[in-house]
Design an enzyme around this catalytic site. Structure first.
Site, PDB file in Angstrom:
ATOM      1  N   HIS A  21       2.300  -1.651  -7.265  1.00 34.70           N
ATOM      2  CA  HIS A  21       0.939  -2.048  -7.636  1.00 34.70           C
ATOM      3  C   HIS A  21       0.890  -3.527  -8.020  1.00 34.70           C
ATOM      4  CE1 HIS A  21      -0.710   2.197  -8.174  1.00 34.70           C
ATOM      5  NE2 HIS A  21       0.565   2.356  -7.856  1.00 34.70           N
ATOM      6  N   ASP A 122      -7.292  -1.572 -10.628  1.00 36.71           N
ATOM      7  CA  ASP A 122      -6.436  -0.674  -9.853  1.00 36.71           C
ATOM      8  C   ASP A 122      -7.011   0.748  -9.927  1.00 36.71           C
ATOM      9  OD1 ASP A 122      -4.330   0.984  -8.983  1.00 36.71           O
ATOM     10  OD2 ASP A 122      -2.812  -0.402  -9.734  1.00 36.71           O
ATOM     11  N   GLN A 358      12.895  -7.551   0.121  1.00 27.92           N
ATOM     12  CA  GLN A 358      12.678  -6.586   1.221  1.00 27.92           C
ATOM     13  C   GLN A 358      11.888  -7.122   2.415  1.00 27.92           C
ATOM     14  OE1 GLN A 358      12.290  -2.329   0.552  1.00 27.92           O
ATOM     15  NE2 GLN A 358      10.309  -2.377   1.564  1.00 27.92           N
ATOM     16  N   SER A 378       6.079  -0.355   1.580  1.00 25.74           N
ATOM     17  CA  SER A 378       7.227  -0.388   2.485  1.00 25.74           C
ATOM     18  C   SER A 378       6.782  -0.075   3.913  1.00 25.74           C
ATOM     19  CB  SER A 378       8.288   0.623   2.037  1.00 25.74           C
ATOM     20  OG  SER A 378       8.795   0.243   0.779  1.00 25.74           O
ATOM     21  N   GLN A 398       3.453   9.674  -0.185  1.00 21.36           N
ATOM     22  CA  GLN A 398       4.485   9.447   0.845  1.00 21.36           C
ATOM     23  C   GLN A 398       4.571  10.561   1.889  1.00 21.36           C
ATOM     24  OE1 GLN A 398       7.686   8.935  -1.924  1.00 21.36           O
ATOM     25  NE2 GLN A 398       6.558   7.320  -2.983  1.00 21.36           N
TER      26      GLN A 398
HETATM   27  N1  UDP Z   1      11.126  -3.701  -2.733  1.00 23.61           N
HETATM   28  C1  UDP Z   1      11.856  -4.870  -2.783  1.00 23.61           C
HETATM   29  N2  UDP Z   1      13.219  -4.786  -2.794  1.00 23.61           N
HETATM   30  C2  UDP Z   1      13.878  -3.598  -2.739  1.00 23.61           C
HETATM   31  C3  UDP Z   1      13.109  -2.398  -2.656  1.00 23.61           C
HETATM   32  C4  UDP Z   1      11.728  -2.493  -2.648  1.00 23.61           C
HETATM   33  O1  UDP Z   1      11.293  -5.973  -2.834  1.00 23.61           O
HETATM   34  O2  UDP Z   1      15.111  -3.604  -2.770  1.00 23.61           O
HETATM   35  C5  UDP Z   1       9.648  -3.804  -2.746  1.00 23.61           C
HETATM   36  C6  UDP Z   1       9.079  -3.474  -1.386  1.00 23.61           C
HETATM   37  O3  UDP Z   1       9.088  -4.637  -0.583  1.00 23.61           O
HETATM   38  C7  UDP Z   1       7.694  -2.959  -1.728  1.00 23.61           C
HETATM   39  C8  UDP Z   1       7.841  -2.405  -3.152  1.00 23.61           C
HETATM   40  O4  UDP Z   1       9.101  -2.858  -3.636  1.00 23.61           O
HETATM   41  O5  UDP Z   1       6.770  -4.027  -1.729  1.00 23.61           O
HETATM   42  C9  UDP Z   1       7.861  -0.890  -3.183  1.00 23.61           C
HETATM   43  O6  UDP Z   1       6.577  -0.415  -2.974  1.00 23.61           O
HETATM   44  P1  UDP Z   1       6.292   0.929  -2.177  1.00 23.61           P
HETATM   45  O7  UDP Z   1       4.818   1.111  -2.166  1.00 23.61           O
HETATM   46  O8  UDP Z   1       6.944   0.908  -0.855  1.00 23.61           O
HETATM   47  O9  UDP Z   1       7.025   2.047  -2.992  1.00 23.61           O
HETATM   48  P2  UDP Z   1       7.055   2.463  -4.556  1.00 23.61           P
HETATM   49  O10 UDP Z   1       8.102   1.618  -5.172  1.00 23.61           O
HETATM   50  O11 UDP Z   1       5.684   2.196  -5.120  1.00 23.61           O
HETATM   51  O12 UDP Z   1       7.435   3.896  -4.518  1.00 23.61           O
END
Ligand code: UDP
Length: 476
Positions: A21, A122, A358, A378, A398
């Site tokens: 978020h 949000d 990422q 992701s 998901q």
């Molecule tokens: N992310 C990152 N590095 C990592 C793993 C995840 O920067 O090693 C970032 C990814 O790029 C994404 C966020 O963390 O922007 C995860 O958001 P997502 O909605 O995919 O999943 P959540 O963490 O909310 O389950």
């Protein structure tokens, strides 16, 4: 960039304190700042501390003199682990009892609210306001971090409950197709509904009822902003517009930000320390040879699942880059030992880190596929990078996202509810070798559509400009 004046519109953004978020709403904040809008970014004290500790967010936003961070208490003690997967009910209770009154006081303070143009809240926090609160003198726009496919599915839950579609009568029932989500006929199985729909008593399950109500509430504000694009989810967005006509689809936001900045940019909005050594490791691998494995910021797994993934990745014979967050495996506290029989092979073919940059990793030419938990950020990052996916959804939206990735967009395979080494190895080889051409073809097509949507003339580009114009018009 034009310097905002004291008369420029002033927008307050308030994201939920979770990585996915914060990340995306900071991008929206940067985009608005680039459009000469004054932004106040409200975040919890704890998130602010984590963000400033692990990222360069302060120098980045110092480029915008009128941008400011403000913090608010989440009501939890400093030492609280704040993991959404384990502590959601406790956190919700604290947000309602502590954060909500503080937030309302802040909005009531003439000092703060006198020059506010609008609030972008949000959707997860929609319960911090009551729709008919007349003390909120400015329009409230709701920002939803989920995709349209899961948003529309969640908005359809009240009907599903009414038609008794959510009660599970046995394992076979999980594969029954539901025809009650308009526009998704013949697609969704019970298994593909958001994780919280697996509750045994949907009518009385507090989490299910809570999440459903926040989504219904999201459609009642002045506008809905979504991180998606018309070419990906147009028909579903049309369904959502029947409930909330003023909808701005402006995603993928990380790609729109690159367009507006006119240069490559790296996400600096991390709550964990980034290990960049993985980029050097990737530089030494052949093009398309590495499967990138990451389950986002919230997913947790048991030791058994960790070992099944490990054996599966090893047995696939492919090279792998794997994000093992310190809190990924229950009870391990970052202490993970390489299984003796996999030690040599892991050193030769694998690389593990605690947190990666990422977006950069996914765009690296050595990465040929993504084993993901199908979080929406992701998913969008993989779509923009044109990389096929293997989906192992954990919860929330998901389960829906992974169904769309495999059965609608043909971007990869859905490994939902399976976790054994044979399946992992087989799916890795299917995505990386056997069905590679097919998936890369669809991934390239959709990546092109994503890029077009955020370029001048594209739908997200135009919708974002419309959002800025509408905010400017509000400030007269
Ligand atoms: N992310 C990152 N590095 C990592 C793993 C995840 O920067 O090693 C970032 C990814 O790029 C994404 C966020 O963390 O922007 C995860 O958001 P997502 O909605 O995919 O999943 P959540 O963490 O909310 O389950």
């Amino acid at each position: 960039m034009e310097e905002p004046q004291s008369t420029s519109p002033h927008v307050l953004l308030f994201p939920a304190p979770a990585q996915g978020h914060l990340n995306v709403m900071l991008k929206l904040a940067e985009l608005l700042s680039l459009s000469s809008i004054r932004v106040t970014f409200l975040t919890t004290e704890h998130s602010y501390r984590q963000l400033t500790l692990h990222s360069d967010v302060l120098p980045r936003f110092s480029l915008f003199p009128s941008f400011q961070f403000r913090t608010i208490s989440d009501g939890l003690p400093l030492s609280h682990p704040r993991t959404f997967s384990h502590h959601l009910p406790e956190m919700l209770h604290s947000f309602v009892s502590v954060t909500k009154p503080l937030f309302r006081d802040m909005l009531l303070s003439p000092h703060f609210s006198s020059d506010l143009t609008c609030l972008i809240l949000d959707g997860f926090f929609s319960y911090l306001l009551d729709i008919d609160d007349d003390f909120v003198k400015v329009p409230v726009f709701c920002f939803r971090t989920f995709g349209a496919c899961s948003t529309w599915t969640i908005l359809s839950i009240p009907n599903l409950i009414k038609q008794e579609q959510l009660t599970i009568k046995g394992e076979d029932d999980m594969d029954r197709i539901l025809d009650n989500v308009p526009g998704m006929e013949n697609l969704l199985r019970r298994r593909d509904l958001p994780g919280f729909c697996r509750a045994t008593d949907p009518n009385n399950d507090p989490i299910l009822q809570f999440i459903m109500s926040t989504f219904i509430r999201s459609t009642k504000f002045s506008a809905l902003i979504m991180n998606t694009f018309e070419d990906l989810e147009g028909p579903i967005l049309s369904n959502i517009r029947t409930l909330c006509p003023n909808l701005y689809s402006i995603g993928p936001l990380h790609a729109l930000l690159k367009t507006k900045l006119n240069h490559e940019t790296e996400s600096l909005n991390n709550l964990w320390e980034v290990d960049r050594s993985c980029l050097t490791w990737l530089d030494n691998q052949a093009a398309g040879s590495v499967i990138y494995v990451s389950f986002g910021s919230i997913t947790v797994m048991g030791n058994r699942e960790l070992l099944e993934f490990w054996h599966g990745l090893f047995n696939s014979g492919r090279r792998f880059l794997w994000v093992i967050r310190p809190d990924l495996v229950k009870g391990k506290n970052g202490e993970i030992e390489i299984p003796a029989e996999l030690e040599e092979g892991t050193k030769q073919r694998g690389y593990m880190v605690g947190w990666t940059p990422q977006e950069k990793v996914l765009c690296h030419e050595a990465v040929g596929g993504f084993l993901t938990h199908s979080g929406w950020n992701s998913t969008l990052e993989s779509i923009v990078a044109g990389k096929p996916m293997i989906c192992w959804p954990y919860g929330f939206d998901q389960q829906v996202n992974s169904r769309f990735v495999s059965n609608v967009w043909n971007l990869g395979l859905d490994m939902k509810d399976l976790c054994d080494r044979e399946t992992v190895a087989k799916m890795v080889n299917d995505v990386m070798v056997n069905r590679k051409e097919e998936f890369v073809r669809s991934a390239t097509e959709i990546a092109n559509l994503a890029r077009q949507s955020v370029n001048p003339g594209g739908s997200s580009y135009a919708n974002f400009d419309r959002l800025v114009e509408d905010i400017r018009n509000l400030s007269g």
